[in-house]
Scaffold this active site. Sequence first.
Site, short mmCIF file in Angstrom:
data_model
loop_
_atom_site.label_atom_id
_atom_site.label_comp_id
_atom_site.label_asym_id
_atom_site.label_seq_id
_atom_site.Cartn_x
_atom_site.Cartn_y
_atom_site.Cartn_z
N GLY A 1 35.83 40.69 37.98
CA GLY A 1 36.40 39.56 37.42
C GLY A 1 36.76 39.44 36.14
O GLY A 1 37.81 39.47 35.32
N ASP B 1 39.49 48.52 36.53
CA ASP B 1 39.74 46.77 36.34
C ASP B 1 40.93 46.84 35.08
O ASP B 1 41.62 46.07 35.22
CB ASP B 1 38.28 46.07 36.00
CG ASP B 1 37.49 46.34 37.00
OD1 ASP B 1 37.78 46.09 38.09
OD2 ASP B 1 36.26 46.35 36.71
N GLY C 1 31.17 42.91 35.61
CA GLY C 1 31.83 42.15 36.72
C GLY C 1 33.25 42.28 36.79
O GLY C 1 33.94 42.27 35.72
N GLY D 1 30.74 51.06 28.03
CA GLY D 1 30.85 49.69 28.40
C GLY D 1 32.31 49.40 29.32
O GLY D 1 33.39 49.83 28.76
N GLU E 1 34.03 40.92 44.72
CA GLU E 1 32.54 40.91 44.37
C GLU E 1 32.08 39.18 44.44
O GLU E 1 31.05 38.83 43.97
CB GLU E 1 32.29 41.20 43.16
CG GLU E 1 32.45 42.70 42.94
CD GLU E 1 32.27 43.26 41.62
OE1 GLU E 1 31.77 44.39 41.56
OE2 GLU E 1 32.31 42.57 40.51
N LEU F 1 43.87 57.03 41.64
CA LEU F 1 43.15 58.33 41.96
C LEU F 1 42.28 59.00 40.68
O LEU F 1 42.34 60.23 40.56
CB LEU F 1 44.48 59.32 42.20
CG LEU F 1 45.53 58.57 43.13
CD1 LEU F 1 46.61 59.44 43.22
CD2 LEU F 1 44.90 58.89 44.62
#
Length: 404
Positions: free
Chosen positions: A149, A367, A147, A402, A250, A332
């Site tokens: 977040g 992220d 996720g 992961g 999300e 990018l």
Amino acid sequence: HLSWHFGGKLSHRACSVHASSTYWPAMLNLLCRAAASSVLAQRSIATRQARCITALTLCHSCQHKGRISGSRSMPWSAVAAAAAAAAAAAAASSQGRGSAQCEGSSKPLLVCGSLNADIIVEINRFPKSGETLGARSPDTGIMVPGGKGANQAVAAARLSTGTGRKAQFVCQFGNDSHAKKLEQVLLDNGVDISGCGHADKPSGQAFIFLEADGSNSILIVGGSNVAWPSSVNSFSRLIKDASVVMLQREIPEYINEAVAEAAFKAGVPVIQDVGGEERAFSDEQLRRLTYVCPNETELERLTNMPTATDDQVVKAARILQKKGVKNVLCTLGANGAILLCEDGKVIRQGSCKVPGGKVVDTTGAGDCFRAAFAVALVEGKPLQECLKFAAAAGSITVSRMGAV
């Protein structure tokens, strides 16, 4: 060969000592943020930062040509010696200092967003209509935390190790067996989840189809991520007391808008990740954002403008600025990132070499990049240094399986 001790996970990766001058200072900074169990993290943050600064002086300035950084040979023994000298110097100079230097800078970094149970399926190719294919690995299909977040919250927590700053996360836990496992992973990584809620829905899920070259395609099932309360009153204090707030797409847009509005009124910077559900921003929301962070595809979608070249990316970013966004940070992929600043300045950042030389899984790389940028930003680093730090963190992420 280096041992990359990062976030409490030890992974031996072969790294060439021939790396860009962007690479070493940022990588050394990451190495100085090892988990609390390591010797490095038991030193003061001033000591660890001084090591990086001294090592940085051994590197030549970045030679940016478009998106490419100049290469330099960096002897690790020299870096290690300089780092040791810097550690001693910083330890001596820090004696007698009070904690006043950190006042205001240790406010928590707040992430409001999604938490998923990621199911990673390794494939050679996608099946055609009506076709059945086996996975690339018989051991694939396990659940790992994810996720956008949660990815950003865990990355921020790991990168803030030793600084005294907490990473706080607000999400909605599900009512299934995944929820407890996901909660424990967040706690194990030092994430403050005191502001989280619990929804009467299963946990959000992401089915990640991972191809042999490390690229991926993702299918999201919203679950508890779409079951937020009607207001942000229950965690409004966390928003007002944060050093920066990070958002993604999300979770419901009314939550993002309410969080951004509360942060804007309190003078708290807001970093908005564009990734997630495909939907337009309201003009009011754009004016609340300090940084909006799309990749080139998302930027093209937001502006209906081409983003195939650096110049096109900058032109598209200026369209968002005209709508009220202060800064636009466009990632990018392997080509690095471009930041269009509020004052019109354009900063380019090349990508760092991947530890081990192989991209394993790109899930969560953006992220991690954004979380690292946010951590460096609230530490008061110059924007170019924030980008270098983010690029180094992103390169480590893609060297492993992961997102967390």
